[in-house]
Scaffold this motif. Structure first.
Motif, PDB file in Angstrom:
ATOM      1  N   UNK A 130       0.815  -1.218   0.000  1.00 55.20           N
ATOM      2  CA  UNK A 130       0.000   0.000   0.000  1.00 55.20           C
ATOM      3  C   UNK A 130       0.853   1.274   0.000  1.00 55.20           C
ATOM      4  N   UNK A 131       1.927   1.282   0.771  1.00 53.51           N
ATOM      5  CA  UNK A 131       2.787   2.463   0.821  1.00 53.51           C
ATOM      6  C   UNK A 131       3.392   2.764  -0.552  1.00 53.51           C
ATOM      7  N   UNK A 132       3.860   1.730  -1.232  1.00 56.85           N
ATOM      8  CA  UNK A 132       4.473   1.915  -2.547  1.00 56.85           C
ATOM      9  C   UNK A 132       3.422   2.313  -3.583  1.00 56.85           C
ATOM     10  N   UNK A 133       2.224   1.773  -3.481  1.00 52.79           N
ATOM     11  CA  UNK A 133       1.143   2.177  -4.375  1.00 52.79           C
ATOM     12  C   UNK A 133       0.878   3.675  -4.232  1.00 52.79           C
ATOM     13  N   UNK A 134       0.854   4.167  -2.998  1.00 56.33           N
ATOM     14  CA  UNK A 134       0.620   5.589  -2.758  1.00 56.33           C
ATOM     15  C   UNK A 134       1.748   6.442  -3.341  1.00 56.33           C
TER      16      UNK A 134
ATOM     17  N   UNK B 176       2.829  10.137 -10.178  1.00 59.43           N
ATOM     18  CA  UNK B 176       2.078  10.472 -11.394  1.00 59.43           C
ATOM     19  C   UNK B 176       1.086  11.611 -11.189  1.00 59.43           C
ATOM     20  N   UNK B 177       0.949  12.084  -9.944  1.00 58.20           N
ATOM     21  CA  UNK B 177       0.057  13.203  -9.668  1.00 58.20           C
ATOM     22  C   UNK B 177      -1.415  12.852  -9.749  1.00 58.20           C
TER      23      UNK B 177
ATOM     24  N   UNK C 216      -6.416   8.481  -7.502  1.00 61.52           N
ATOM     25  CA  UNK C 216      -7.145   7.211  -7.553  1.00 61.52           C
ATOM     26  C   UNK C 216      -6.510   6.308  -8.616  1.00 61.52           C
ATOM     27  N   UNK C 217      -6.276   5.037  -8.301  1.00 64.93           N
ATOM     28  CA  UNK C 217      -5.680   4.127  -9.283  1.00 64.93           C
ATOM     29  C   UNK C 217      -6.463   4.041 -10.598  1.00 64.93           C
ATOM     30  N   UNK C 218      -7.764   4.281 -10.548  1.00 64.03           N
ATOM     31  CA  UNK C 218      -8.585   4.248 -11.759  1.00 64.03           C
ATOM     32  C   UNK C 218      -8.188   5.333 -12.750  1.00 64.03           C
ATOM     33  N   UNK C 219      -7.678   6.458 -12.228  1.00 66.64           N
ATOM     34  CA  UNK C 219      -7.264   7.562 -13.096  1.00 66.64           C
ATOM     35  C   UNK C 219      -6.122   7.158 -14.021  1.00 66.64           C
TER      36      UNK C 219
END
Length: 50
Positions: free
Chosen positions: A13-17, A23-24, A27-30
């Protein structure tokens, strides 16, 4: 040649954030990271069994 594909969901989770912040986006969907269609990166090993 063997490949190891790394997807957004493979990250903790930390690395995902950190990736989202890089990438600015919020939400991952973006970034279509939620679908795991295209890997973030691919590691290649020229010889099998390494």
């Amino acid at each position: 040649m063997e490949e190891l594909k790394i997807f957004f969901s493979d990250l903790n989770e930390e690395t995902q954030q950190r990736v989202l912040k890089f990438y600015g986006i919020a939400d991952p969907k973006e970034g279509n990271f939620d679908s795991d269609i295209v890997p973030l990166f691919i590691l290649e090993c020229p010889e099998e069994g390494m």
